[in-house]
Design a protein around this motif. Sequence first.
Motif, PDB file in Angstrom:
ATOM      1  N   HIS A  53      -7.515 -11.711 -12.689  1.00  0.00           N
ATOM      2  CA  HIS A  53      -7.773 -11.185 -11.632  1.00  0.00           C
ATOM      3  C   HIS A  53      -6.702 -11.092 -10.490  1.00  0.00           C
ATOM      4  CE1 HIS A  53     -11.879 -11.924 -13.091  1.00  0.00           C
ATOM      5  NE2 HIS A  53     -12.072 -10.603 -12.601  1.00  0.00           N
ATOM      6  N   ARG A  54      -5.551 -10.517 -11.235  1.00  0.00           N
ATOM      7  CA  ARG A  54      -4.521 -10.337 -10.199  1.00  0.00           C
ATOM      8  C   ARG A  54      -4.409  -9.232  -9.339  1.00  0.00           C
ATOM      9  NH1 ARG A  54      -1.201 -14.773 -10.673  1.00  0.00           N
ATOM     10  NH2 ARG A  54      -0.759 -15.481 -12.997  1.00  0.00           N
ATOM     11  N   THR A  55      -4.085  -9.402  -8.280  1.00  0.00           N
ATOM     12  CA  THR A  55      -3.840  -8.551  -7.087  1.00  0.00           C
ATOM     13  C   THR A  55      -2.538  -7.601  -7.023  1.00  0.00           C
ATOM     14  OG1 THR A  55      -5.461  -9.656  -5.750  1.00  0.00           O
ATOM     15  CG2 THR A  55      -4.425  -7.779  -4.701  1.00  0.00           C
ATOM     16  N   GLU A  56      -2.625  -6.370  -7.350  1.00  0.00           N
ATOM     17  CA  GLU A  56      -1.270  -5.833  -7.158  1.00  0.00           C
ATOM     18  C   GLU A  56      -1.023  -5.330  -5.852  1.00  0.00           C
ATOM     19  OE1 GLU A  56       0.866  -5.445  -9.703  1.00  0.00           O
ATOM     20  OE2 GLU A  56      -0.416  -6.385 -10.924  1.00  0.00           O
ATOM     21  N   PHE A  57      -0.007  -5.842  -5.393  1.00  0.00           N
ATOM     22  CA  PHE A  57       0.555  -5.467  -3.936  1.00  0.00           C
ATOM     23  C   PHE A  57       1.319  -4.199  -3.968  1.00  0.00           C
ATOM     24  CE2 PHE A  57      -0.646  -9.825  -3.393  1.00  0.00           C
ATOM     25  CZ  PHE A  57      -1.539  -9.825  -2.299  1.00  0.00           C
ATOM     26  N   VAL A  58       0.827  -3.200  -3.301  1.00  0.00           N
ATOM     27  CA  VAL A  58       1.770  -1.925  -3.177  1.00  0.00           C
ATOM     28  C   VAL A  58       2.490  -1.710  -1.945  1.00  0.00           C
ATOM     29  CG1 VAL A  58       1.676   0.445  -3.367  1.00  0.00           C
ATOM     30  CG2 VAL A  58       0.147  -1.023  -4.985  1.00  0.00           C
ATOM     31  N   ALA A  59       3.773  -1.445  -1.715  1.00  0.00           N
ATOM     32  CA  ALA A  59       4.440  -1.303  -0.493  1.00  0.00           C
ATOM     33  C   ALA A  59       3.669   0.052   0.245  1.00  0.00           C
ATOM     34  CB  ALA A  59       5.783  -1.058  -0.772  1.00  0.00           C
ATOM     35  N   PRO A  60       3.760   0.093   1.595  1.00  0.00           N
ATOM     36  CA  PRO A  60       2.838   1.060   2.200  1.00  0.00           C
ATOM     37  C   PRO A  60       3.479   2.340   1.787  1.00  0.00           C
ATOM     38  CG  PRO A  60       3.327  -0.742   3.680  1.00  0.00           C
ATOM     39  CD  PRO A  60       4.020  -1.023   2.417  1.00  0.00           C
ATOM     40  N   ASP A  61       4.768   2.561   1.796  1.00  0.00           N
ATOM     41  CA  ASP A  61       5.394   3.774   1.325  1.00  0.00           C
ATOM     42  C   ASP A  61       5.007   4.289  -0.088  1.00  0.00           C
ATOM     43  OD1 ASP A  61       7.178   1.998   0.251  1.00  0.00           O
ATOM     44  OD2 ASP A  61       8.767   2.860   1.051  1.00  0.00           O
ATOM     45  N   ASP A  62       4.492   3.338  -1.152  1.00  0.00           N
ATOM     46  CA  ASP A  62       4.150   3.845  -2.218  1.00  0.00           C
ATOM     47  C   ASP A  62       2.663   4.057  -2.416  1.00  0.00           C
ATOM     48  OD1 ASP A  62       6.788   3.863  -3.097  1.00  0.00           O
ATOM     49  OD2 ASP A  62       6.721   1.973  -3.780  1.00  0.00           O
ATOM     50  N   ASN A  63       1.886   3.733  -1.304  1.00  0.00           N
ATOM     51  CA  ASN A  63       0.402   3.674  -1.317  1.00  0.00           C
ATOM     52  C   ASN A  63      -0.086   5.053  -0.973  1.00  0.00           C
ATOM     53  OD1 ASN A  63      -2.202   3.439  -1.148  1.00  0.00           O
ATOM     54  ND2 ASN A  63      -2.103   1.457  -0.053  1.00  0.00           N
ATOM     55  N   PRO A  64      -0.725   5.729  -2.005  1.00  0.00           N
ATOM     56  CA  PRO A  64      -1.030   7.146  -1.625  1.00  0.00           C
ATOM     57  C   PRO A  64      -2.260   7.189  -0.518  1.00  0.00           C
ATOM     58  CG  PRO A  64      -1.592   6.644  -3.900  1.00  0.00           C
ATOM     59  CD  PRO A  64      -0.711   5.594  -3.362  1.00  0.00           C
ATOM     60  N   GLU A  65      -3.035   6.054  -0.583  1.00  0.00           N
ATOM     61  CA  GLU A  65      -4.192   6.262   0.563  1.00  0.00           C
ATOM     62  C   GLU A  65      -3.331   6.063   1.978  1.00  0.00           C
ATOM     63  OE1 GLU A  65      -6.829   3.113  -0.455  1.00  0.00           O
ATOM     64  OE2 GLU A  65      -7.348   4.216  -2.308  1.00  0.00           O
ATOM     65  N   PHE A  66      -2.579   4.969   2.189  1.00  0.00           N
ATOM     66  CA  PHE A  66      -1.808   4.882   3.330  1.00  0.00           C
ATOM     67  C   PHE A  66      -1.094   5.941   3.775  1.00  0.00           C
ATOM     68  CE2 PHE A  66       1.773   3.409   5.706  1.00  0.00           C
ATOM     69  CZ  PHE A  66       1.135   2.857   6.598  1.00  0.00           C
TER      70      PHE A  66
END
Length: 131
Positions: free
Chosen positions: A77-90
């Motif tokens: 169950h790895r958590t994939e961290f996404v940079a804020p500028d790559d996160n569409p929700e953000f």
Amino acid sequence: MLRYLPFLLVLALWIYAFIDCLNTPEEEVRGLPKVVWVIIILLFGEVLVGPIAWLVAGRTRHATAGGATPSEWHRNHRTEFVAPDDNPEFLASLRKENKKDEELLKDWEADLRRREDELKRRESGEEPKEG
């Protein structure tokens, strides 16, 4: 200071095993009665025989509910961290906030213009228009 380290490690293991034995329910103790385990830990704690015996043979160890160890669960169950500028929700939330801010700014500017016009009319002696 370094010469006291072995003594402190033995003491820490001794205390841990003693408290673990006291906190373990009677039905989870293996081999001997709980009172006997406490005595063994206290009598043979200096030479580490009592605490190690308790940790290895005295207590029933439970498997996790899912049958997997915590490290195995984390591997699956790895958590994939996404940079804020790559996160569409953000990014969508930023656009939404910007839109709200722009609307608020337009409202403030309109209110300011209205107040300025009203102030100019008062200074020139005109009656304010209604409606």
